[in-house]
Enzyme design. Structure first.
Site, PDB file in Angstrom:
ATOM      1  N   TYR A  48       0.830  -1.202   0.000  1.00  0.00           N
ATOM      2  CA  TYR A  48       0.000   0.000   0.000  1.00  0.00           C
ATOM      3  C   TYR A  48       0.867   1.255   0.000  1.00  0.00           C
ATOM      4  CZ  TYR A  48      -3.691   3.265   1.361  1.00  0.00           C
ATOM      5  OH  TYR A  48      -4.577   4.319   1.398  1.00  0.00           O
ATOM      6  N   LYS A  77       1.047   4.037  -2.997  1.00  0.00           N
ATOM      7  CA  LYS A  77       0.646   5.425  -2.811  1.00  0.00           C
ATOM      8  C   LYS A  77       1.818   6.383  -3.050  1.00  0.00           C
ATOM      9  CE  LYS A  77      -3.695   4.699  -2.024  1.00  0.00           C
ATOM     10  NZ  LYS A  77      -4.727   5.139  -2.993  1.00  0.00           N
TER      11      LYS A  77
END
Length: 253
Positions: A155, A159
């Site tokens: 994640y 991002k």
């Protein structure tokens, strides 16, 4: 209204932040394409918008699939008659240590969060450039696109990638009249994060890491997204707007 008769496309529009973007845009006069992997959720969101007097169309999309991303943009243009704004809100995350993270899970998170943002943006931008039209893209980054947290390797990487991709697209598409920005939220209470709030101790920890002493609600992030997408901010591109209640401002010692 800022988005009167403008076409706003939203991935991940069936729930969470994306759903709130759909509702907020419709309230400001936009014609909305609600994109989601779960077509039933997209249809429910679109139906609610129509009940409230807005225009919305539900479209199934797997953002990690190039053909599906392209079909989403094509179907949205056919339904709405034009393209103006794309909001890349579709996203997933893992909670597992970097030592135990399966390759398949890494690929899945990177595929949706980063590759999906690229594919949908590319399809959208290609249509605008072919027509000589301006437009806006707003990507959903995260505070974990600016820092790190335990058990979020894929994640966090995805991002950080969205932040870099936002700046790259802004650089390449600016002279074509396409602005590209991102928002970086702190912890937002959505179906994706709801499990956090069921543990009182964990919920208090979330409060403690934010200077404002609370988490965000999806509509607060939606308003920031529409701020970046609006024409009144025509000189903002390549920006990452941190909407994190002071999480990244510093630690209380």
């Amino acid at each position: 209204m800022r988005f009167q008769d403008r076409a706003v496309l939203v991935t991940g529009g069936g729930s969470g932040i994306g759903q709130q973007v759909c509702h907020a845009a419709a309230r400001e006069g936009a014609r909305v394409a609600v994109g989601d992997l779960d077509l039933a959720r997209a249809q429910a969101t679109a139906e609610e918008i129509r009940r409230n007097g807005g225009e919305a169309h539900a479209i199934e999309v797997d953002v990690a699939d190039p053909a599906s991303a392209a079909r989403f943009v094509e179907a949205a243009e056919a339904a709405l008659g034009r393209l103006d704004v794309l909001v890349n809100s579709a996203g997933i995350r893992e909670i597992v240590s970097v030592l135990d993270l399966p390759f398949e899970e890494w690929q899945r998170v990177i595929g949706v969060n980063l590759t999906g943002t690229f594919l949908t943006s590319q399809a959208f931008a290609r249509r605008l450039v072919a027509q000589g039209r301006p437009g806006q893209i707003v990507n959903l980054a995260s505070t974990l696109g600016l820092m790190a947290a335990p058990k979020r390797a894929a994640y966090t990487a995805s991002k950080h990638g969205v932040v870099g991709l936002t700046r790259q697209m802004a650089l390449e598409l600016g002279d074509k009249g396409i602005r590209v920005n991102a928002v970086a939220p702190g912890v937002v209470r959505t179906p994706l994060t709801e499990r956090y709030f069921q543990d009182p101790a964990y919920a208090q920890m979330i409060r403690d890491i934010h200077a404002l002493g609370r988490w965000a609600e999806p509509d607060e992030i939606a308003r920031a997204i529409l701020f970046l997408a609006s024409e009144e901010n025509g000189f903002i591109t390549g920006a990452v707007l941190t909407v994190d209640g002071g999480w990244t401002a510093g630690k209380r010692m």
